[in-house]
Write a protein that holds these residues in place. Structure first.
Motif, mmCIF file in Angstrom:
data_model
loop_
_atom_site.group_PDB
_atom_site.id
_atom_site.type_symbol
_atom_site.label_atom_id
_atom_site.label_comp_id
_atom_site.label_asym_id
_atom_site.label_seq_id
_atom_site.Cartn_x
_atom_site.Cartn_y
_atom_site.Cartn_z
ATOM 1 N N ALA A 1 44.910 35.676 30.189
ATOM 2 C CA ALA A 1 45.264 37.110 29.915
ATOM 3 C C ALA A 1 45.575 37.864 31.365
ATOM 4 O O ALA A 1 46.115 38.547 31.350
ATOM 5 C CB ALA A 1 43.787 37.671 29.166
ATOM 6 N N ALA A 2 44.701 37.178 32.233
ATOM 7 C CA ALA A 2 44.768 37.672 33.633
ATOM 8 C C ALA A 2 46.471 37.516 34.019
ATOM 9 O O ALA A 2 47.020 38.550 34.809
ATOM 10 C CB ALA A 2 43.831 37.026 34.750
ATOM 11 N N ALA A 3 46.573 36.164 33.868
ATOM 12 C CA ALA A 3 48.199 35.852 34.347
ATOM 13 C C ALA A 3 49.114 36.908 33.654
ATOM 14 O O ALA A 3 50.084 37.155 34.290
ATOM 15 C CB ALA A 3 48.489 34.416 33.930
ATOM 16 N N MET A 4 48.826 37.090 32.366
ATOM 17 C CA MET A 4 49.791 37.930 31.676
ATOM 18 C C MET A 4 49.782 39.490 32.123
ATOM 19 O O MET A 4 50.561 39.985 32.205
ATOM 20 C CB MET A 4 49.363 38.032 30.059
ATOM 21 C CG MET A 4 50.402 38.610 29.158
ATOM 22 S SD MET A 4 51.928 37.486 29.117
ATOM 23 C CE MET A 4 51.134 36.015 28.073
ATOM 24 N N GLY A 5 48.373 39.728 32.627
ATOM 25 C CA GLY A 5 48.196 41.332 33.125
ATOM 26 C C GLY A 5 49.031 41.171 34.475
ATOM 27 O O GLY A 5 49.662 42.299 34.835
ATOM 28 N N LYS A 6 48.941 40.153 35.245
ATOM 29 C CA LYS A 6 50.002 40.075 36.527
ATOM 30 C C LYS A 6 51.338 40.365 36.305
ATOM 31 O O LYS A 6 52.028 41.132 36.706
ATOM 32 C CB LYS A 6 49.712 38.597 37.347
ATOM 33 C CG LYS A 6 50.717 38.341 38.308
ATOM 34 C CD LYS A 6 50.830 36.645 38.635
ATOM 35 C CE LYS A 6 52.385 36.351 38.845
ATOM 36 N NZ LYS A 6 52.649 36.964 40.114
ATOM 37 N N ALA A 7 51.775 39.545 35.182
ATOM 38 C CA ALA A 7 53.268 39.707 34.774
ATOM 39 C C ALA A 7 53.495 41.184 34.527
ATOM 40 O O ALA A 7 54.610 41.725 34.753
ATOM 41 C CB ALA A 7 53.442 38.865 33.646
ATOM 42 N N MET A 8 52.694 41.778 33.496
ATOM 43 C CA MET A 8 52.651 43.317 33.255
ATOM 44 C C MET A 8 52.771 44.117 34.415
ATOM 45 O O MET A 8 53.527 45.221 34.640
ATOM 46 C CB MET A 8 51.793 43.821 32.252
ATOM 47 C CG MET A 8 52.001 42.607 30.767
ATOM 48 S SD MET A 8 53.677 42.992 30.180
ATOM 49 C CE MET A 8 53.607 41.523 28.932
ATOM 50 N N VAL A 9 51.731 43.894 35.318
ATOM 51 C CA VAL A 9 51.572 44.976 36.392
ATOM 52 C C VAL A 9 52.697 44.812 37.296
ATOM 53 O O VAL A 9 53.186 45.854 37.769
ATOM 54 C CB VAL A 9 50.263 44.564 37.375
ATOM 55 C CG1 VAL A 9 50.296 45.182 38.662
ATOM 56 C CG2 VAL A 9 49.220 44.863 36.580
ATOM 57 N N GLU A 10 53.319 43.551 37.613
ATOM 58 C CA GLU A 10 54.632 43.467 38.412
ATOM 59 C C GLU A 10 55.783 44.135 37.639
ATOM 60 O O GLU A 10 56.632 44.870 38.330
ATOM 61 C CB GLU A 10 54.800 42.325 38.730
ATOM 62 C CG GLU A 10 53.748 41.712 39.820
ATOM 63 C CD GLU A 10 53.652 40.439 40.595
ATOM 64 O OE1 GLU A 10 54.526 39.608 39.969
ATOM 65 O OE2 GLU A 10 53.269 40.164 41.777
ATOM 66 N N LYS A 11 56.027 43.792 36.291
ATOM 67 C CA LYS A 11 57.048 44.515 35.370
ATOM 68 C C LYS A 11 56.949 46.046 35.609
ATOM 69 O O LYS A 11 57.938 46.696 35.804
ATOM 70 C CB LYS A 11 56.933 43.548 34.358
ATOM 71 C CG LYS A 11 58.286 44.143 33.374
ATOM 72 C CD LYS A 11 58.030 43.802 31.717
ATOM 73 C CE LYS A 11 57.955 42.499 31.607
ATOM 74 N NZ LYS A 11 59.712 41.833 31.221
ATOM 75 N N LEU A 12 55.943 46.317 35.011
ATOM 76 C CA LEU A 12 55.876 47.896 34.617
ATOM 77 C C LEU A 12 55.372 48.947 35.795
ATOM 78 O O LEU A 12 55.755 49.904 35.984
ATOM 79 C CB LEU A 12 54.885 47.912 33.799
ATOM 80 C CG LEU A 12 54.982 47.349 32.197
ATOM 81 C CD1 LEU A 12 54.051 47.039 31.201
ATOM 82 C CD2 LEU A 12 56.564 47.878 31.438
ATOM 83 N N LYS B 1 55.153 47.655 39.150
ATOM 84 C CA LYS B 1 55.712 47.305 40.140
ATOM 85 C C LYS B 1 54.911 47.243 41.539
ATOM 86 O O LYS B 1 55.005 47.658 42.561
ATOM 87 C CB LYS B 1 56.977 48.098 40.699
ATOM 88 C CG LYS B 1 57.945 48.380 39.563
ATOM 89 C CD LYS B 1 59.114 47.548 39.586
ATOM 90 C CE LYS B 1 60.198 47.873 38.461
ATOM 91 N NZ LYS B 1 59.869 47.203 37.151
ATOM 92 N N ILE B 2 53.432 46.843 41.266
ATOM 93 C CA ILE B 2 52.845 46.386 42.355
ATOM 94 C C ILE B 2 52.432 44.893 42.553
ATOM 95 O O ILE B 2 52.353 44.286 41.282
ATOM 96 C CB ILE B 2 51.312 47.063 41.867
ATOM 97 C CG1 ILE B 2 51.262 48.611 41.704
ATOM 98 C CG2 ILE B 2 50.086 46.905 42.954
ATOM 99 C CD1 ILE B 2 50.096 49.255 41.118
ATOM 100 N N PRO B 3 52.419 44.527 43.789
ATOM 101 C CA PRO B 3 52.454 42.894 43.995
ATOM 102 C C PRO B 3 50.977 42.729 43.307
ATOM 103 O O PRO B 3 49.769 43.269 43.678
ATOM 104 C CB PRO B 3 52.141 42.948 45.383
ATOM 105 C CG PRO B 3 52.716 44.138 45.922
ATOM 106 C CD PRO B 3 52.531 45.118 44.975
ATOM 107 N N CYS B 4 51.042 41.584 42.463
ATOM 108 C CA CYS B 4 49.607 41.252 41.750
ATOM 109 C C CYS B 4 49.368 39.879 41.693
ATOM 110 O O CYS B 4 50.670 39.250 41.675
ATOM 111 C CB CYS B 4 49.767 41.809 40.320
ATOM 112 S SG CYS B 4 48.261 41.472 39.280
ATOM 113 N N ARG B 5 48.479 39.408 41.888
ATOM 114 C CA ARG B 5 48.314 37.893 41.613
ATOM 115 C C ARG B 5 47.065 37.552 40.721
ATOM 116 O O ARG B 5 46.182 38.682 40.498
ATOM 117 C CB ARG B 5 47.865 37.095 42.820
ATOM 118 C CG ARG B 5 46.606 37.552 43.670
ATOM 119 C CD ARG B 5 46.462 37.098 44.943
ATOM 120 N NE ARG B 5 45.741 37.738 45.580
ATOM 121 C CZ ARG B 5 44.906 37.505 46.615
ATOM 122 N NH1 ARG B 5 45.214 36.175 47.078
ATOM 123 N NH2 ARG B 5 43.891 38.043 47.480
ATOM 124 N N ALA B 6 47.269 36.546 39.818
ATOM 125 C CA ALA B 6 46.121 36.333 38.936
ATOM 126 C C ALA B 6 45.591 34.821 39.294
ATOM 127 O O ALA B 6 46.447 34.023 39.612
ATOM 128 C CB ALA B 6 46.733 35.971 37.579
#
Ligand code: M6R
Length: 605
Positions: free
Chosen positions: A307-318, A320-325
């Motif tokens: 879920a965290a990895a999916m969260g990373k994908a969403m944070v970067e897509k929506l 636009k904040i650099p994010c890592r899971a």
């Protein structure tokens, strides 16, 4: 990793303890026991195996106390056996203890006691606690706990009986979960609230190094210096029905079918449908805070990590904040630099996972602002975080996480959207359109669930399959990871997840005519590429199953998603993955709700 329950009141408590343990059995299920204060002292009954074995033992040798403790175990120190089951008693039988957690310095403590002539009978770390409490007995148990608890290193939730105080139940905790339940003329302890829902919904959460003294009339909480502490009580809205199978054969299936409601409840809490906006104060960021964020790290374990990895994908897509899971067990020890401008998010259904908690503490100490995404109100992770967003999935009992996962992904998507809006990446109109789409999710999940018979029939035809791959790109890769974990943990079948484009760099050598490759394709910019990767494995003999919203004429089984949306697709595809795992496990005859070697809540490192 273990489940604890305790009672003191006017009723005979054996059945209450056994029922409570049955509700907690998901936490560990290799041996169990109960202890009760009786006129002749503390009576203990223990059995290796499931609670049903303990029940049988108690039928043969009944007990009838009104103050008691119970335990269901997931072995850490010593094999699952009757001698190692809890309660563990002190050598003269004055004290009996049930324990969840690990006493890290038990060997040294045990050696010291043995040198003083204390005789041990088990391999457990818990017995050391019981022996210490008897050895250092100070005239009353509360005073003794004040002396002994500071000697212990590690984590513990303890339920304690003292033969000299037959109507009193003692409890203490450090880093392991323990709640107190308050009823009419009766009080309880339990590792989590599901064990108490039949009796009370008035709950009080203990804090680290609290000592609780429970009598039928009240529960008083003290610190290690003997000063009384005030602890807030809360009313829990979960009911027992939500924690029961409700006509389904397994909790896992019930919880898969709970998902439209879990999503609906979570959506209703966070979205104001009239304004079509995020409700104020449900997502704990102001515009200034959102603009100041330089990066986000998300850490979690197992399914919550996916879920965290999916969260990373969403944070970067929506947003636009650099994010890592990151996997929390790695993140807590690795050499990543942390910065106070970064936000850290801990994702945990139980809110008690040891590695996720340690990652949270590390980032908090480094000055990051920490947010918890959890399903359990008052859990340790949610209490230690500076902000908390709860998933409203209701109790999740099956060891395999399903509805918690979907609601975690939903919540991280809502967070990403709101951060995007606050940072000016998403305008009001676009925001409304995203929220409208998310509100359609419960009905779309219903549509996927209606395909359960098709999934079951397909699973039944996979008996020749010796190897299963899940492939996808971007967010679909994270769904592949989750689908593969789900299948492995409940069916014990070998399964792997691969980023679809990576397969040909070596692993494609494993593909043959006994391989099933499940392709997940919900992300538009890579959809066709995943289709091409599926062609590559088909050319090498693999059977195909494709989960996608549109397109694709490759021969194979096709599970069509009700939408092409990129933020909805991964959630819907995950539901197909859950159903597939469930039906594969069913036909393998596996113990679906309690898979081998596992426990629901991993409170040890
Ligand atoms: O309670 P948590 O979400 O922190 O638990 C994390 C994992 O232990 C958990 O998701 C585990 O991987 C599940 N059994 C997977 O279904």
């Amino acid at each position: 990793m273990c489940g604890i329950v305790g009672y003191t009141g006017e009723q005979e408590c054996t059945e209450m303890l056994l029922k409570g343990l049955e509700r907690l059995e998901y936490r560990g299920y290799d041996s169990a026991g109960i202890g009760e204060t009786c006129p002749a002292g503390i009576a203990v009954r223990r059995a290796a195996g499931r609670i049903s074995c303990l029940r049988k033992k108690i039928e043969e040798e009944p007990i009838a106390g009104r103050t008691g403790i119970g335990h269901t175990r997931w072995a850490t120190h010593g094999k699952p056996s009757c001698a190692n089951a809890h309660p563990q008693s002190s050598q003269n039988g004055r004290v009996a203890v049930v324990h969840n957690g690990i006493i890290e310095n038990y060997k040294e403590l045990r050696q010291e006691l043995e040198a003083q002539g204390v005789a041990f009978t088990s391999e457990t770390d818990t017995e050391t606690v019981a022996q210490l409490l008897e050895f250092y007995y100070q005239g009353n148990m509360q005073k003794t706990l004040e002396k002994v608890l500071p000697m212990l290193k590690g984590s513990f939730a303890l339920g304690i009986l003292d033969a000299a105080a037959p109507n009193t139940l003692y409890a203490a905790r450090r880093q392991s979960p323990l709640v107190i339940g308050l009823g009419e003329g009766e009080t309880f302890i339990a590792s989590d609230i599901t064990a108490l829902l039949d009796h009370t919904r008035t709950i009080c959460f203990l804090e680290d190094d609290d000592i609780a003294v429970l009598t039928p009339a009240k529960a008083a909480v003290f610190n290690l210096q003997g000063r009384q502490q005030s602890r807030k009580t809360e009313q829990i809205s979960w009911n027992q029905q939500a924690a029961q199978k409700g006509g389904f054969d397994h909790y896992m299936l019930k919880e898969i079918f709970d998902q439209p409601k879990a999503l609906e409840d979570t959506l209703n809490h966070y979205i104001d449908r009239e304004a079509m906006a995020i409700r104020p104060n449900t997502i704990p960021f102001t515009k200034e805070q959102a603009l100041a964020i330089t990066g986000i790290s998300i850490a979690a374990c197992g399914t919550a990590y996916h879920a965290a990895a999916m969260g990373k994908a969403m944070v970067e897509k929506l947003a636009k904040i650099p994010c890592r899971a990151e996997v929390a067990s790695e993140f807590r020890y690795d050499d990543h630099p942390s910065s106070p401008q970064e936000v850290f998010i801990a994702v945990s259904q139980s809110g008690e996972t040891a590695d996720t908690l340690a990652a949270l503490r590390r980032e908090k100490e480094a000055g990051c602002w920490v947010l918890a995404v959890s399903n359990v109100i008052g859990s340790t992770i949610s209490r230690e975080a500076q902000g908390v967003m709860y998933t409203l999935a209701g109790p999740e009992i099956a060891v395999a996480s399903t509805k918690a996962y979907l609601t975690q992904v939903l919540l991280l998507t809502l967070l990403a959207l709101e951060l995007g809006r606050l940072r000016g990446e998403i305008d009001e109109k676009t925001m409304k359109s995203y929220l409208t789409r998310l509100l359609a999710l419960p009905a779309q999940v219903e549509q996927v669930l209606a395909d359960a018979p098709q999934v079951k029939a397909f699973a039944a035809a996979q008996s020749s399959c010796s190897n299963i791959f899940f492939i996808g790109r971007l967010a679909d890769y994270y769904t592949a990871l989750e689908a593969s974990l789900k299948l492995k943990e409940v069916s014990y079948l070998p399964a792997q997840a691969y980023a679809a484009g990576e397969l040909k760099h070596g692993t494609i050598a494993l593909i043959d005519e006994n391989t099933l490759v499940v392709g997940i394709a919900t992300q538009n910019k890579v959809r066709e590429k995943t289709f091409s990767n599926l062609e590559e494995v088909r050319a090498r003999g693999a059977k195909l199953l494709l989960i996608t919203g549109e397109g694709c004429t490759i021969p194979g089984e096709l599970w069509r998603l009700p939408t092409n949306g990129e933020i909805e697709g991964p959630l819907l595809a995950a539901v197909y993955g859950q159903l597939f795992a469930y039906y594969m496990a069913l036909q393998q005859g596996c113990d679906i709700d309690k898979p081998r070697n596992l426990a629901k809540s991993v409170t040890v490192e």
